[in-house]
Write a protein that holds these residues in place. Structure first.
Motif, PDB file in Angstrom:
ATOM      1  N   GLN A 131      12.064  29.029  21.683  1.00 13.63           N
ATOM      2  CA  GLN A 131      11.330  28.803  20.440  1.00 13.63           C
ATOM      3  C   GLN A 131      10.764  27.396  20.338  1.00 13.63           C
ATOM      4  OE1 GLN A 131      13.008  30.630  16.805  1.00 13.63           O
ATOM      5  NE2 GLN A 131      14.814  31.082  18.050  1.00 13.63           N
ATOM      6  N   THR A 174       1.940  25.369  17.772  1.00 17.08           N
ATOM      7  CA  THR A 174       2.414  26.342  16.783  1.00 17.08           C
ATOM      8  C   THR A 174       3.898  26.661  16.976  1.00 17.08           C
ATOM      9  OG1 THR A 174       1.734  28.178  18.217  1.00 17.08           O
ATOM     10  CG2 THR A 174       0.130  27.389  16.588  1.00 17.08           C
ATOM     11  N   ARG A 176       7.891  26.684  16.771  1.00 17.64           N
ATOM     12  CA  ARG A 176       8.826  26.523  15.658  1.00 17.64           C
ATOM     13  C   ARG A 176       9.591  25.218  15.769  1.00 17.64           C
ATOM     14  NH1 ARG A 176      14.106  30.353  14.419  1.00 17.64           N
ATOM     15  NH2 ARG A 176      14.762  29.278  12.513  1.00 17.64           N
ATOM     16  N   ILE A 177       9.982  24.851  16.997  1.00 16.14           N
ATOM     17  CA  ILE A 177      10.729  23.625  17.258  1.00 16.14           C
ATOM     18  C   ILE A 177       9.895  22.743  18.176  1.00 16.14           C
ATOM     19  CG2 ILE A 177      12.851  22.621  18.172  1.00 16.14           C
ATOM     20  CD1 ILE A 177      13.304  24.394  15.735  1.00 16.14           C
TER      21      ILE A 177
END
Length: 401
Positions: A131, A174, A176-177
């Motif tokens: 992620q 884009t 998440r992390i």
């Protein structure tokens, strides 16, 4: 076929003046060390190549603490930290590091590793899951680069200290992390990453800043805590790795971060889970090292380093003015790492050999450790060097010039 293939690769390296070999040190780490060179003969050399920046490796108080640790704990730790290898000394080292870094990392908690290489592999690979996206500085240490290769995250690179280029990459992400990964003090250049600007980007783009402070810990900051203290930074987004085999004079490494991150590393960092813990006697001696670094003696040694750096820079600057046709140039550095960039591989190795004949050990650093065409002498200073030692180095360089 394997032997023939490898011999051909070795021949290629030799043709490019890239062959490496080990020397055998007959005495302990110090500005003057008896070393066996390529010819096998022992010689005392004036060393400008150690990362023992504060000169603590040979400090008698640390030697006494190490002996005391052996008497208390014996030799090895016997198992990984999660089995039976986590001694009271390990616990105290981590506790002191957490307290030391509390002004700069809220809810700071430290976790120990056997080496800095292992620590960097662990933190980057464990946090860089599917992620995440990693933004890695192009001049990062090999351990950080290898950590990105082990990570499941998408990996991008940004040019050396290129804050604007990093901003563009973060804005386009884009993920998440987001993990920004950088050396603090770059090991082959001696310059310091623009950490305040990088942290500002981390705050702006909801990212985390992983900082390898191997060459800043002990040297930078009023208490020797390193680059965070040097810049006066504070954020829970900071994740710092420091080594204990350089300025601390012993061995090992640590990662210090918000307690939740450290607890996660304890569960997910394979290098921690599956490695035998460092010898507890070393951890016991580290407590003495920390007291020296944070105390008046540590401050005095950092002040001595600053004086030596200024003297060396002034001496080489004057040398280059006297020899304007030389292609040599000094890198801009305010740390004990003072590179003199020579250019070609053969040229830098010839210069290093000439200095060694004069009794000085200054290693030549070549690609791929540094960019092609920027081979250099990596001059490193220790607080236990004297001004006369620095003057001797400058005089030897003058003779070679």
């Amino acid at each position: 076929m394997l032997i023939e293939h490898l011999q051909a690769r070795l021949d290629e390296l030799q043709a490019q003046s890239l062959t490496r070999f080990t020397r055998v040190a007959e005495t302990g780490t110090a500005p003057r060390q008896v070393v066996r060179g390529a010819d096998g003969e022992p010689r005392e050399l004036l060393m400008f190549c150690s990362n023992d920046y504060l000169g603590l490796a040979a400090h008698p108080a640390i030697a006494d603490a190490l002996v005391e640790g052996v008497r208390c704990y014996g030799g090895g730790s016997g198992a990984s930290p999660l089995v039976s290898g986590h001694s009271r000394a390990h616990h105290e080292v981590e506790s002191q590091l957490g307290e030391w870094f509390a002004p700069w990392i809220p809810q700071a908690r430290a976790i120990g590793f056997c080496t800095g290489y292992m620590a960097n592999l662990a933190v980057v690979a464990a946090l860089g899951d599917a992620q995440a996206e990693i933004f890695s500085e192009t001049l990062n240490h090999a351990s950080l680069i290898d950590g990105t290769r082990l990570a499941k995250a998408k990996v991008g690179r940004y040019a050396h200290v290129d804050v604007q280029g990093l901003r563009q990459q973060l804005a386009a992400s884009t993920a998440r992390i987001k993990l920004i990964v950088t050396d603090a003090v770059f090991s082959m250049d001696g310059d310091i990453a623009p950490l305040p600007a990088l942290l500002a980007l981390a705050e702006e783009f909801d990212a985390w800043l992983i900082v390898d402070d191997a060459h800043g810990f002990g040297v930078l900051g009023a208490s020797g805590a390193g680059s965070l203290e040097h810049f006066g930074l504070r954020s829970e987004r900071l994740i710092v790795m420091g080594t204990l085999g350089k300025s601390a004079g012993l061995a090992g490494a640590f990662v210090v971060a918000h307690a939740t991150i450290s607890r996660y590393l304890l569960q997910a960092a394979r290098n921690y889970i599956f490695s035998t813990a460092s010898p507890p006697a070393v951890e016991h001696a580290l407590l003495t090292s920390f007291a020296l670094i944070r105390g008046s003696e540590g401050r005095a040694r950092r002040e001595q380093l600053a004086r030596l750096q200024a003297r060396l820079q002034a001496g080489i600057a004057a040398l280059l003015q006297r020899h304007p046709t030389l292609p040599w140039r000094m890198a801009e550095s305010c740390t004990p790492i003072q590179p003199l960039i020579i250019g070609g591989n053969a040229e830098v190795m010839a210069l290093a050999a000439a200095l060694e004949r004069e009794g000085l050990r200054v290693p030549g650093i070549r690609p791929p450790t540094v960019p092609k065409g920027e081979a250099r002498l990596r001059i490193t200073l220790c607080a236990t060097h004297t001004e006369a030692d620095v003057d001797r180095l400058v005089a030897a360089l003058e003779a070679c010039a």
